[in-house]
Design a protein around this motif. Structure first.
Motif, PDB file in Angstrom:
ATOM      1  N   VAL A  55      20.817   1.747 -14.456  1.00  0.00           N
ATOM      2  CA  VAL A  55      21.893   0.451 -14.096  1.00  0.00           C
ATOM      3  C   VAL A  55      22.723   1.119 -13.320  1.00  0.00           C
ATOM      4  N   LYS A  56      23.701   1.546 -13.413  1.00  0.00           N
ATOM      5  CA  LYS A  56      25.022   1.359 -12.453  1.00  0.00           C
ATOM      6  C   LYS A  56      24.450   1.523 -11.346  1.00  0.00           C
ATOM      7  N   LEU A  57      23.556   2.654 -11.129  1.00  0.00           N
ATOM      8  CA  LEU A  57      22.759   3.296 -10.006  1.00  0.00           C
ATOM      9  C   LEU A  57      22.023   2.394  -8.612  1.00  0.00           C
ATOM     10  N   LEU A  58      21.486   0.881 -10.109  1.00  0.00           N
ATOM     11  CA  LEU A  58      21.196   0.597  -8.882  1.00  0.00           C
ATOM     12  C   LEU A  58      22.046  -0.761  -8.504  1.00  0.00           C
ATOM     13  N   ILE A  59      22.620  -1.152  -9.174  1.00  0.00           N
ATOM     14  CA  ILE A  59      23.972  -1.908  -8.923  1.00  0.00           C
ATOM     15  C   ILE A  59      24.636  -1.337  -7.249  1.00  0.00           C
ATOM     16  N   LYS A  60      25.086  -0.077  -7.766  1.00  0.00           N
ATOM     17  CA  LYS A  60      25.406   0.553  -6.394  1.00  0.00           C
ATOM     18  C   LYS A  60      24.062   0.291  -5.098  1.00  0.00           C
ATOM     19  N   LEU A  61      22.872   1.087  -5.901  1.00  0.00           N
ATOM     20  CA  LEU A  61      21.743  -0.129  -4.455  1.00  0.00           C
ATOM     21  C   LEU A  61      21.498  -1.624  -4.268  1.00  0.00           C
ATOM     22  N   ASP A  62      23.093  -2.204  -4.853  1.00  0.00           N
ATOM     23  CA  ASP A  62      22.085  -3.438  -5.000  1.00  0.00           C
ATOM     24  C   ASP A  62      21.195  -3.945  -4.781  1.00  0.00           C
ATOM     25  N   LEU A  63      20.342  -3.308  -5.712  1.00  0.00           N
ATOM     26  CA  LEU A  63      19.364  -3.956  -6.023  1.00  0.00           C
ATOM     27  C   LEU A  63      18.719  -5.203  -6.912  1.00  0.00           C
ATOM     28  N   LEU A  64      19.739  -5.398  -8.338  1.00  0.00           N
ATOM     29  CA  LEU A  64      19.405  -6.247  -9.479  1.00  0.00           C
ATOM     30  C   LEU A  64      19.856  -7.871  -8.517  1.00  0.00           C
ATOM     31  N   ILE A  65      19.124  -8.754  -9.061  1.00  0.00           N
ATOM     32  CA  ILE A  65      19.505 -10.016  -8.805  1.00  0.00           C
ATOM     33  C   ILE A  65      19.428 -10.915 -10.010  1.00  0.00           C
ATOM     34  N   PRO A  66      20.084 -11.850 -10.602  1.00  0.00           N
ATOM     35  CA  PRO A  66      20.372 -12.648 -11.022  1.00  0.00           C
ATOM     36  C   PRO A  66      19.195 -13.604 -11.535  1.00  0.00           C
ATOM     37  N   ARG A  67      18.089 -13.594 -12.594  1.00  0.00           N
ATOM     38  CA  ARG A  67      17.084 -14.559 -12.495  1.00  0.00           C
ATOM     39  C   ARG A  67      17.212 -15.538 -13.835  1.00  0.00           C
ATOM     40  N   MET A  68      16.278 -16.360 -13.449  1.00  0.00           N
ATOM     41  CA  MET A  68      16.593 -17.505 -14.684  1.00  0.00           C
ATOM     42  C   MET A  68      14.849 -17.737 -14.916  1.00  0.00           C
ATOM     43  N   VAL A  69      14.258 -18.273 -15.625  1.00  0.00           N
ATOM     44  CA  VAL A  69      13.593 -18.462 -15.402  1.00  0.00           C
ATOM     45  C   VAL A  69      12.421 -19.727 -16.421  1.00  0.00           C
ATOM     46  N   GLU A  90      12.415  -6.490  -2.132  1.00  0.00           N
ATOM     47  CA  GLU A  90      12.725  -7.028  -0.322  1.00  0.00           C
ATOM     48  C   GLU A  90      13.751  -5.795  -0.424  1.00  0.00           C
ATOM     49  N   ARG A  91      15.188  -5.912  -1.127  1.00  0.00           N
ATOM     50  CA  ARG A  91      15.986  -4.940  -0.860  1.00  0.00           C
ATOM     51  C   ARG A  91      15.546  -3.666  -1.315  1.00  0.00           C
ATOM     52  N   MET A  92      14.740  -3.950  -2.462  1.00  0.00           N
ATOM     53  CA  MET A  92      14.276  -2.345  -2.769  1.00  0.00           C
ATOM     54  C   MET A  92      13.615  -1.251  -1.247  1.00  0.00           C
ATOM     55  N   ASN A  93      12.813  -2.251  -0.921  1.00  0.00           N
ATOM     56  CA  ASN A  93      11.473  -1.672   0.629  1.00  0.00           C
ATOM     57  C   ASN A  93      12.950  -1.860   1.761  1.00  0.00           C
ATOM     58  N   ALA A  94      13.595  -2.063   1.449  1.00  0.00           N
ATOM     59  CA  ALA A  94      14.572  -1.853   2.473  1.00  0.00           C
ATOM     60  C   ALA A  94      15.597  -0.651   2.680  1.00  0.00           C
ATOM     61  N   LEU A  95      15.318   0.257   1.042  1.00  0.00           N
ATOM     62  CA  LEU A  95      16.427   1.281   1.582  1.00  0.00           C
ATOM     63  C   LEU A  95      15.410   2.582   2.064  1.00  0.00           C
ATOM     64  N   THR A  96      17.104   3.402   2.589  1.00  0.00           N
ATOM     65  CA  THR A  96      16.440   4.353   2.636  1.00  0.00           C
ATOM     66  C   THR A  96      15.476   5.939   2.115  1.00  0.00           C
ATOM     67  N   ASP A  97      14.868   6.915   3.176  1.00  0.00           N
ATOM     68  CA  ASP A  97      14.069   7.472   2.302  1.00  0.00           C
ATOM     69  C   ASP A  97      14.738   8.246   1.057  1.00  0.00           C
ATOM     70  N   ARG A 105      12.673  11.429  -8.037  1.00  0.00           N
ATOM     71  CA  ARG A 105      13.432  12.330  -8.675  1.00  0.00           C
ATOM     72  C   ARG A 105      14.138  12.143 -10.547  1.00  0.00           C
ATOM     73  N   ASN A 106      14.870  11.674 -10.084  1.00  0.00           N
ATOM     74  CA  ASN A 106      15.701  11.211 -11.553  1.00  0.00           C
ATOM     75  C   ASN A 106      14.381   9.773 -12.341  1.00  0.00           C
ATOM     76  N   GLY A 107      13.766  10.027 -12.042  1.00  0.00           N
ATOM     77  CA  GLY A 107      12.122   8.397 -12.814  1.00  0.00           C
ATOM     78  C   GLY A 107      13.189   7.649 -12.745  1.00  0.00           C
ATOM     79  N   HIS A 108      13.823   7.051 -12.320  1.00  0.00           N
ATOM     80  CA  HIS A 108      14.007   5.628 -12.019  1.00  0.00           C
ATOM     81  C   HIS A 108      13.374   4.988 -11.488  1.00  0.00           C
ATOM     82  N   LEU A 109      12.183   5.408 -10.279  1.00  0.00           N
ATOM     83  CA  LEU A 109      11.608   5.025  -9.602  1.00  0.00           C
ATOM     84  C   LEU A 109       9.982   4.177 -10.692  1.00  0.00           C
ATOM     85  N   ALA A 110       9.872   5.021 -11.049  1.00  0.00           N
ATOM     86  CA  ALA A 110       8.348   4.676 -12.294  1.00  0.00           C
ATOM     87  C   ALA A 110       9.112   3.997 -13.347  1.00  0.00           C
TER      88      ALA A 110
END
Length: 136
Positions: A55-69, A90-97, A105-110
């Motif tokens: 979660v710390k890494l996802l926040i650092k990469l700015d991949l999380l957005i709040p959601r309401m359903v 969309e943000r995930m697809n903009a990440l660098t290689d 490598r650290n298993g987070h992508l899965a």
């Protein structure tokens, strides 16, 4: 702390009862039941730490957005689920290689892909809440 303890509430209902699972053997060693509980708690502690790091890494990469359903149950009742975040594809697809490789490598992508695949099920799962929620 790197150490953890399992505490037993000797005042709890059922403690010391004749039926149920023993926590200790006759010679005072941990029973198989207690050993299994300790192993489960240790796994939980490990997975919690791994999740926190992800979660710390996802926040650092700015991949999380709040959601309401908004959810409508099978009976037509509606309510809102909020206070959670989802991965922004969309943000995930903009990440660098390099960033994507690190996630892989650290298993987070899965975990991210499992999360993304599960998102369409939010409405279905929420609709099933009527089976466990108390009647209004």
């Amino acid at each position: 702390s790197e150490q953890f303890s399992v505490l037993i509430d000797s005042e709890a209902d059922g403690f010391g009862a004749e039926d149920g699972e023993r926590l200790f053997t006759e010679d005072g060693a941990d029973s198989e039941t207690l050993s299994n509980v300790v192993q489960l708690l240790d796994s939980f502690r490990t997975y919690t730490a791994q999740t926190n790091e992800m979660v710390k890494l996802l926040i650092k990469l700015d991949l999380l957005i709040p959601r309401m359903v908004n959810v409508t149950t099978q009976k037509g009742e509606t309510f809102t689920l909020d206070g959670f975040s989802v991965i922004n594809e969309e943000r995930m697809n903009a990440l660098t290689d390099i960033e994507l490789l690190a996630l892989a490598r650290n298993g987070h992508l899965a975990c991210i892909y499992a999360h993304l695949i599960s998102l369409p099920n939010i409405q279905k799962i929420a609709a099933r809440l009527e089976l466990v929620l108390p009647a209004a």
